[in-house]
Design a protein around this motif. Structure first.
Motif, PDB file in Angstrom:
ATOM      1  N   ARG B 282     -51.034 -11.253 -12.084  1.00 20.36           N
ATOM      2  CA  ARG B 282     -51.348 -12.487 -12.780  1.00 20.36           C
ATOM      3  C   ARG B 282     -52.854 -12.781 -12.731  1.00 20.36           C
ATOM      4  NH1 ARG B 282     -47.547 -17.685 -11.978  1.00 20.36           N
ATOM      5  NH2 ARG B 282     -46.081 -16.083 -12.619  1.00 20.36           N
ATOM      6  N   THR B 283     -53.455 -12.589 -11.587  1.00 21.18           N
ATOM      7  CA  THR B 283     -54.898 -12.815 -11.461  1.00 21.18           C
ATOM      8  C   THR B 283     -55.659 -11.899 -12.423  1.00 21.18           C
ATOM      9  OG1 THR B 283     -54.471 -13.209  -9.138  1.00 21.18           O
ATOM     10  CG2 THR B 283     -56.787 -13.009  -9.807  1.00 21.18           C
ATOM     11  N   ALA B 284     -55.271 -10.647 -12.457  1.00 24.29           N
ATOM     12  CA  ALA B 284     -55.952  -9.695 -13.347  1.00 24.29           C
ATOM     13  C   ALA B 284     -55.798 -10.120 -14.806  1.00 24.29           C
ATOM     14  CB  ALA B 284     -55.378  -8.291 -13.134  1.00 24.29           C
ATOM     15  N   LEU B 285     -54.568 -10.530 -15.147  1.00 24.77           N
ATOM     16  CA  LEU B 285     -54.314 -10.944 -16.535  1.00 24.77           C
ATOM     17  C   LEU B 285     -55.144 -12.178 -16.890  1.00 24.77           C
ATOM     18  CD1 LEU B 285     -50.436 -10.493 -16.738  1.00 24.77           C
ATOM     19  CD2 LEU B 285     -52.150  -9.186 -18.007  1.00 24.77           C
ATOM     20  N   ARG B 286     -55.206 -13.112 -15.939  1.00 26.70           N
ATOM     21  CA  ARG B 286     -55.969 -14.346 -16.182  1.00 26.70           C
ATOM     22  C   ARG B 286     -57.442 -14.022 -16.447  1.00 26.70           C
ATOM     23  NH1 ARG B 286     -53.176 -17.850 -12.163  1.00 26.70           N
ATOM     24  NH2 ARG B 286     -51.566 -18.881 -13.405  1.00 26.70           N
ATOM     25  N   ILE B 287     -57.977 -13.110 -15.627  1.00 24.59           N
ATOM     26  CA  ILE B 287     -59.385 -12.742 -15.804  1.00 24.59           C
ATOM     27  C   ILE B 287     -59.584 -12.113 -17.176  1.00 24.59           C
ATOM     28  CG2 ILE B 287     -61.202 -11.161 -15.010  1.00 24.59           C
ATOM     29  CD1 ILE B 287     -60.083 -11.667 -12.144  1.00 24.59           C
ATOM     30  N   GLU B 288     -58.660 -11.218 -17.543  1.00 24.73           N
ATOM     31  CA  GLU B 288     -58.772 -10.553 -18.836  1.00 24.73           C
ATOM     32  C   GLU B 288     -58.737 -11.580 -19.968  1.00 24.73           C
ATOM     33  OE1 GLU B 288     -55.892  -7.489 -19.607  1.00 24.73           O
ATOM     34  OE2 GLU B 288     -56.684  -7.178 -21.639  1.00 24.73           O
ATOM     35  N   LYS B 289     -57.825 -12.520 -19.827  1.00 28.95           N
ATOM     36  CA  LYS B 289     -57.659 -13.535 -20.874  1.00 28.95           C
ATOM     37  C   LYS B 289     -58.929 -14.401 -20.969  1.00 28.95           C
ATOM     38  CE  LYS B 289     -54.541 -17.156 -22.414  1.00 28.95           C
ATOM     39  NZ  LYS B 289     -54.700 -18.471 -21.804  1.00 28.95           N
ATOM     40  N   GLU B 293     -61.346 -14.841 -24.160  1.00 32.00           N
ATOM     41  CA  GLU B 293     -61.605 -16.173 -24.719  1.00 32.00           C
ATOM     42  C   GLU B 293     -63.110 -16.435 -24.785  1.00 32.00           C
ATOM     43  OE1 GLU B 293     -60.098 -18.370 -26.280  1.00 32.00           O
ATOM     44  OE2 GLU B 293     -57.972 -17.989 -25.957  1.00 32.00           O
ATOM     45  N   LYS B 294     -63.781 -16.026 -23.716  1.00 31.77           N
ATOM     46  CA  LYS B 294     -65.221 -16.254 -23.660  1.00 31.77           C
ATOM     47  C   LYS B 294     -65.926 -15.511 -24.790  1.00 31.77           C
ATOM     48  CE  LYS B 294     -68.789 -15.749 -20.313  1.00 31.77           C
ATOM     49  NZ  LYS B 294     -69.099 -15.107 -19.037  1.00 31.77           N
ATOM     50  N   GLN B 295     -65.468 -14.300 -25.029  1.00 35.01           N
ATOM     51  CA  GLN B 295     -66.084 -13.511 -26.086  1.00 35.01           C
ATOM     52  C   GLN B 295     -65.817 -14.131 -27.462  1.00 35.01           C
ATOM     53  OE1 GLN B 295     -64.867  -9.415 -26.235  1.00 35.01           O
ATOM     54  NE2 GLN B 295     -66.223  -9.021 -27.975  1.00 35.01           N
ATOM     55  N   LEU B 296     -64.574 -14.559 -27.672  1.00 30.98           N
ATOM     56  CA  LEU B 296     -64.236 -15.201 -28.947  1.00 30.98           C
ATOM     57  C   LEU B 296     -65.082 -16.444 -29.157  1.00 30.98           C
ATOM     58  CD1 LEU B 296     -60.347 -14.851 -28.894  1.00 30.98           C
ATOM     59  CD2 LEU B 296     -61.933 -13.731 -30.477  1.00 30.98           C
ATOM     60  N   GLU B 297     -65.246 -17.160 -28.076  1.00 29.96           N
ATOM     61  CA  GLU B 297     -66.053 -18.374 -28.112  1.00 29.96           C
ATOM     62  C   GLU B 297     -67.494 -18.050 -28.514  1.00 29.96           C
ATOM     63  OE1 GLU B 297     -65.154 -21.603 -26.632  1.00 29.96           O
ATOM     64  OE2 GLU B 297     -67.140 -22.330 -27.212  1.00 29.96           O
ATOM     65  N   SER B 298     -68.069 -17.040 -27.852  1.00 28.65           N
ATOM     66  CA  SER B 298     -69.477 -16.750 -28.106  1.00 28.65           C
ATOM     67  C   SER B 298     -69.678 -16.195 -29.514  1.00 28.65           C
ATOM     68  CB  SER B 298     -70.026 -15.782 -27.058  1.00 28.65           C
ATOM     69  OG  SER B 298     -69.531 -14.485 -27.315  1.00 28.65           O
ATOM     70  N   GLU B 299     -68.653 -15.598 -30.076  1.00 27.34           N
ATOM     71  CA  GLU B 299     -68.797 -15.065 -31.435  1.00 27.34           C
ATOM     72  C   GLU B 299     -68.385 -16.078 -32.488  1.00 27.34           C
ATOM     73  OE1 GLU B 299     -66.917 -11.233 -31.557  1.00 27.34           O
ATOM     74  OE2 GLU B 299     -68.179 -10.504 -29.925  1.00 27.34           O
ATOM     75  N   GLY B 300     -68.166 -17.304 -32.062  1.00 25.37           N
ATOM     76  CA  GLY B 300     -67.927 -18.384 -33.026  1.00 25.37           C
ATOM     77  C   GLY B 300     -66.512 -18.488 -33.544  1.00 25.37           C
TER      78      GLY B 300
END
Lengths: 466, 677
Positions: B282-289, B293-300
């Motif tokens: 779960r921790t690994a999945l959370r980090i991946e998610k 999300e961070k990448q999607l955010e930074s790409e608008g």
């Protein structure tokens, strides 16, 4: 190629000596020649961006030492247009200059010890001590000085002059812009292209920027692997095929574009020759100071201004940033002056020696001045000053200006202009007057409305003229 | 009464019974009728129709900003049936590139930019609005709705994120963040910019003159100015600051920049796994998610802050400002919102309390101006100049139309078609007026340089966007992706540096496919505009511009001669031509066929014999040059490292490609490339 090129020459006709050698599809778009006999043929504008402190450079106030540190509000009304940076500060200390002034030249005009070279040429300049403007923020104030309006969209002064008088040189633009960064304050004010834009005037009157890196003019150099002989061939062949298209279409704009290609090609050879300093004697280079060989320095730009003036470029606009001393003025201002004092004076001397000063108008100044009260903490050797629109100093020289003279005065504190007041539009009107142009007649109709550089204002400052 | 403020009347049209039974276009009828009225000099009829190939390129460039694609060329040139021309126009109108072109032409009036425009010129993120415009045109949104949403999308019934996004139109003005700038002063500047821009864009009026005081000949009084101003004064804005957080702001994702489906699928899958996974997994999945999300955010993809219009809960009363100065409100002259009284009959005064009322009146038949102003700009899009040449001034200072009945007919046609912009393009393009050949005698050019009397077809120099996009399209390197954050194609490196405050502002050059996006996506820094685009259009986006500048300059010639973007396109074009026809012909013959094809790529037609001969002469010259200097050849073709990179080089192919690229680049400096004609 012979036949095509000859035919082309016949087609394009003789190169015009006005309008940078470009054709004008519509004669009505030029203002016509001078309105009266000009004193100046060209302008060099040495714009000092950020607001040079007139109280530390040109406008001595010896009597205020006794008030040093007193709250200025107890002595005078500061008015309501204070910037957001100082309006809420608790008190407004009177701040005398940290620098000595001494009488200079035969005229005995008092100049700050920060400007020894300027002091040495003071008999050539007319110092305006009571210039006024409106805006208290850089962007609108610079835009106002450069275009006659605080809002964007108007042609700059250089564009108006190019429009009115064209260029004296068929290989260079009529209006050239050079910029440099000051070392006094290095994170200061950016510049904006609107300051040399042509606004609603035809685009060829726009100032051409001279960049410190890469191609001096944008896109000037041939691409890698494409030499000058290829360029010449390409231009001739393009001209042949384009004149064929002109034959079918009849569109005179095709000829304009063909002339522009030729002009572009001439610029490609004229600019390297312009920037090649090998023909400058060491004595001349020395006069401009050690920075002169560094492209993009103020000194290099001053030398370039003289070389452009020699080539009869009509309007040469320099920008030098770094004059915005909100804090640490006693530390920063000497560096600004070290950048500019010697090259500025060298330019005047160089022009004079070559006989160019008589018909070249030189203007020195910023967009506004600085407050007589301090910004932030006040110590005699460490203080700052905020923007001040109510009065500041500029100077003019050459081109019909009476040298060794002071025009205008400010009050005891240096807060207000009291006599010989010169508004920014008056500077414009006087400049145009010296170029043989009546600022009320130099107009352009845009979308049905007439516009002038001086808007609805402007008076020629006659007392400063020869 | 001034012509432009009388309600347009539909002129009667005689359409039928021309000899062959063919219907006359109403556009042609009204033009010919006016010629008749004007008398002798005008009674010589229409010029001959331009060739099919010329019309194809003309329509494509004006409607899509791109040259026709190969498929368009083939289907039109092979289609000799009735309605072939109409089918071709419809194909362009249905292309996604149509929305991009229409949006491009909307950007200068809307003074859209990616920076704030004052002093340090901070970046902002209004680009979802630009995408909203593209999408609106491509979806066929009628122009009345287009108008209503941009003026009052926050006030319409059923307002939602998308309709509020539309109102960003009124926040695209400059914004001052200079330390020391007074909020009261710049709040007034912002409101004035909105009011004056809306008046120019939708009403063809220059309101600004009335800002400071009444003028004897100006029908708009100072009080009326501030009534119109009051319509745009009610938002809770500070007046100064940086554009990104400048309230009111809506966080919005672009309608054209949605999270790619495969990434969304992956995210959904992560969710599912998360529900059942053990603690460590779960921790690994959370980090991946979180990283995704961070990448999607930074790409608008997750939305960016867009400045929009939203009324304040407690707006303050607007007063007339004495001499137009922000600090001199006249306490005795409060004003309520409204429009200048010259725009309506006193017996029939519209009630205009807010922007929604304004929008409704704007698209009503009671408004004499908006439909005229809009069809005039569509006419300008095709002919380079409007029927009213002063597109931004339909007032007394402007130029009255040479064809007043045609303007009125088009305006009513727009309204009666349900404000269908595509319909207006069709009626213009299907006219003999538009289809005329554009060549004329020097005498005719001299007597009517601007083609005010429409005695010839349209011709004008392309703008910077069309020039670059055309070059990339022909070369086959244009990226057709639509929408998204702005991109940074090449520009001279020293430009931003030279004028930045510290001399160190670097231009964040894009990489990969972003280098080849259409020019509408080029990042627009307002104080230092992209030189290739601004250099050809004259617009800097500092304020509303509705006239299209056609001035030619030597700087433009330098761009076409030396801008690496055009060199790269020429090299890529040469590479494509060589790959398409590489069969074992003898070198000279191969070159002849490459040059033949290049000319067809550009003009949709075969090269005239003399042009082909001249281009072959150029080929021989450049081939000799590059054969004698293979290093120069390599240097020249290196301009295109991304597309020709996989070609196998030897000295011979390198000098051939360099020579062919030099010919292609020469072609890019010919009128056939530079102009629509």
């Amino acid at each position: 190629m012979g036949v095509g090129v000859c035919a082309l020459a016949a087609l394009l006709g003789p190169v015009s000596s006005r309008g940078a050698g470009f054709a004008r599809p519509d004669e009505s778009i030029t203002a016509g020649s001078a309105h009266h006999r000009p004193k100046a043929r060209r302008v060099i504008s040495l714009f000092q961006s950020g607001g040079p402190s007139q109280l530390d450079l040109f406008d001595p106030k010896p009597s205020i030492f006794r008030y040093a540190g007193a709250d200025m509000r107890t002595m005078t009304d500061l008015g309501m247009r204070l910037t957001e940076m100082t309006r809420d500060q608790g008190y407004f200390p009177v701040v005398p200059s940290a620098f000595e002034f001494s009488p200079s030249g035969q005229s005995g005009i008092e100049i700050s010890s920060l400007l020894p070279a300027t002091a040495a040429i003071v008999d050539e300049i007319c110092l305006l001590r009571a210039v006024r403007t409106h805006a208290i923020n850089h962007d609108p104030a610079i835009t106002f000085l450069m275009t006659g309006s605080e809002r964007p969209g108007r042609p700059s002064a250089g564009a108006w002059v190019s429009y009115a008088l064209g260029c004296g040189n068929d290989n260079l633009p009529a209006f050239v812009v050079l910029s440099s960064h000051g070392t006094g304050r290095t994170d200061c004010q950016p510049l904006y292209e609107r300051l040399w834009d042509s606004g609603f005037l035809p685009a060829r009157h726009r100032g051409t920027g001279f960049l410190p890196d890469g191609d001096p003019f944008l896109y000037l150099e041939n691409p890698p692997g494409f030499d000058q002989s290829s360029r010449r061939f390409m231009l001739d062949m393009a001209a042949r095929i384009n004149s064929r298209q002109y034959h079918f279409q009849g569109d005179p704009r095709i000829l304009d574009r063909m002339r522009n290609m030729e002009m572009a090609a001439r610029m490609q050879t004229a600019v390297p020759e312009l920037t090649d300093l090998r023909d400058e004697p060491a004595s001349v280079l020395r006069r401009y100071g050690p920075d002169v060989t560094r492209r993009g320095s103020y000194a290099w730009n001053c030398l370039m201004a003289r070389r452009l003036a020699e080539r009869d470029v009509r309007f040469i606009q320099l920008f030098h940033t770094g004059w915005d001393q909100h804090f640490h003025l006693p530390e920063q201002l000497p560096r600004q002056c070290a950048d500019t004092d010697r090259p500025t004076a060298a330019l005047i001397e160089d022009l004079r020696i070559r006989g160019l000063l008589d018909d070249t108008l030189v203007i020195w100044g910023g967009e506004f001045g600085r407050t007589p009260y301090g910004q932030g903490q006040y110590r005699h050797d460490d203080f700052g000053r905020d923007h001040h629109a109510g009065c500041f100093s500029m100077w003019m020289a050459g081109g019909g200006i009476r040298g060794g003279r002071v025009h205008g005065a400010t009050d005891e504190l240096g807060q207000r202009a009291v006599s010989g007041v010169v508004d920014v539009h008056d500077i414009h009107a006087t400049m145009l007057h010296l170029l043989g142009l009546d600022h009320r007649q130099l107009k352009w109709s845009d979308d049905g409305r007439d516009f002038r550089l001086t808007d609805t204002g402007g008076r020629v400052v006659h007392p400063i003229l020869l | 009464m001034h012509w432009s403020i009388t309600i347009p009347v539909r002129p009667s049209i005689f359409q039928g019974g021309d000899e062959g039974g063919k219907k006359i276009s109403p556009v042609d009828f009204l033009v010919a009728k006016e010629w008749d009225l004007q008398g002798d000099g005008h009674r010589h009829g229409f010029q001959e129709r331009a060739s099919k190939e010329v019309l194809l390129r003309r329509a494509s460039l004006a409607l899509t900003g791109l040259p026709p694609a190969e498929a368009d060329v083939e289907s039109f040139l092979l289609d000799d049936g009735p309605g072939a021309f109409e089918r071709m126009v419809d194909r362009f109108l249905a292309s996604p590139a149509y929305g991009e072109r229409m949006a491009w032409l909307w950007m200068a009036p809307a003074r859209y930019a990616d920076t704030d425009g004052f002093q340090r010129d901070a970046f902002r993120s209004q680009w979802p609005w630009r995408d909203w415009v593209i999408e609106a045109f491509n979806a066929g949104m009628p122009l009345d709705r287009f108008t209503t949403l941009q003026l009052a999308g926050d006030l319409v019934e059923g307002a939602d994120e998308s309709t509020v996004l539309a109102t960003a139109f009124n926040r695209n003005h400059r914004l001052n963040a200079e330390a020391g700038a007074l909020p009261q002063e710049f709040r007034v500047e912002n409101i004035a910019d909105r009011a004056e821009t809306v008046a120019t864009v939708w009403l063809g009026l220059t309101l600004g003159c009335a800002r400071c005081h009444d003028h004897p000949h100006d029908p708009v009084t100072q009080e009326e100015y501030y009534r119109f101003f009051a319509l745009f004064a009610g938002i809770p804005e500070k007046g100064t600051g940086l554009g990104v957080p400048a309230a009111p702001v809506q966080r919005t994702a672009s309608p054209l920049h949605r999270t790619p489906p495969w990434i969304q699928d992956h995210l959904n899958q992560l969710e599912v796994e998360l529900a059942t996974a053990g603690p460590e997994r779960r921790t690994a999945l959370r980090i991946e998610k979180a990283e995704l999300e961070k990448q999607l955010e930074s790409e608008g993809f997750r939305g960016v802050p867009v400045m929009v219009m939203k009324e304040s809960d407690n707006p303050s009363t607007v007063h007339v400002l004495r001499r137009g100065q922000y600090h001199s409100p006249d306490p005795d002259r409060p004003v309520s919102p409204g429009i200048p009284s010259m725009l309506y009959h006193p017996d029939n005064a519209p009630v205009i309390r807010n922007r929604l009322d304004l929008a409704r009146w704007m698209v009503s038949r009671q408004n004499p101006l908006t439909a005229r102003v809009m069809v005039n700009r569509i006419w300008q899009q095709h002919f380079g100049r409007g029927l009213v040449e002063t597109a931004g001034n339909f007032g007394s200072g402007g130029t009255p139309p040479a064809f007043p009945e045609l303007l009125d007919w088009l305006a009513l046609e727009l309204i009666d078609s349900g404000w269908d912009h595509r319909h207006i393009h069709r009626v213009i393009l299907n006219s003999a007026v538009w289809q005329q050949a554009s060549g004329a005698s020097p005498a005719q050019w001299k007597s009517d340089p601007h083609n005010r009397w429409l005695h010839r077809g349209p011709s004008w120099r392309l703008d910077g966007a069309a020039l670059r996009d055309q070059a990339m399209a022909i070369a086959g390197i244009l990226d057709h992706d639509i929408g998204g954050p702005p991109v940074f194609p090449p520009q001279p490196e020293g430009l931003w540096k030279a004028y930045s405050d510290d001399g160190a502002l670097t231009y964040p050059l894009s990489s990969g496919r972003d280098l080849y996006r259409r020019s509408i996506y080029t990042f627009w820094k307002r104080t230092i505009a992209p030189p290739r685009l601004a250099g050809f259009s004259g617009s800097t986006r500092e304020k509303c511009e509705v006239d299209i500048s056609k001035y030619d300059t030597a700087q433009q010639s330098l761009i076409l001669m030396n801008d690496p973007v055009f060199i790269e396109a020429a090299v890529a074009w040469a590479g494509r031509l060589m790959q398409e026809t590489s069969s074992g012909l003898h070198s000279e013959k191969r070159a002849a066929s490459w040059i033949h094809n290049a000319w067809e790529d550009l003009t949709c037609s075969e090269p005239p014999e003399d042009i082909h001969r001249q281009l072959m002469e150029a080929w021989r010259f450049f081939l000799r040059r590059y054969q004698s200097d293979p290093e120069a050849a390599m240097e020249f073709i290196r301009a295109d490292s991304s597309h020709s990179g996989n070609m196998e080089w030897n000295a011979s192919t390198a000098s051939e490609q360099a020579a062919l690229a030099a010919v292609c680049h020469l072609v890019m400096n010919l009128e056939q490339f530079i102009s629509l004609y």
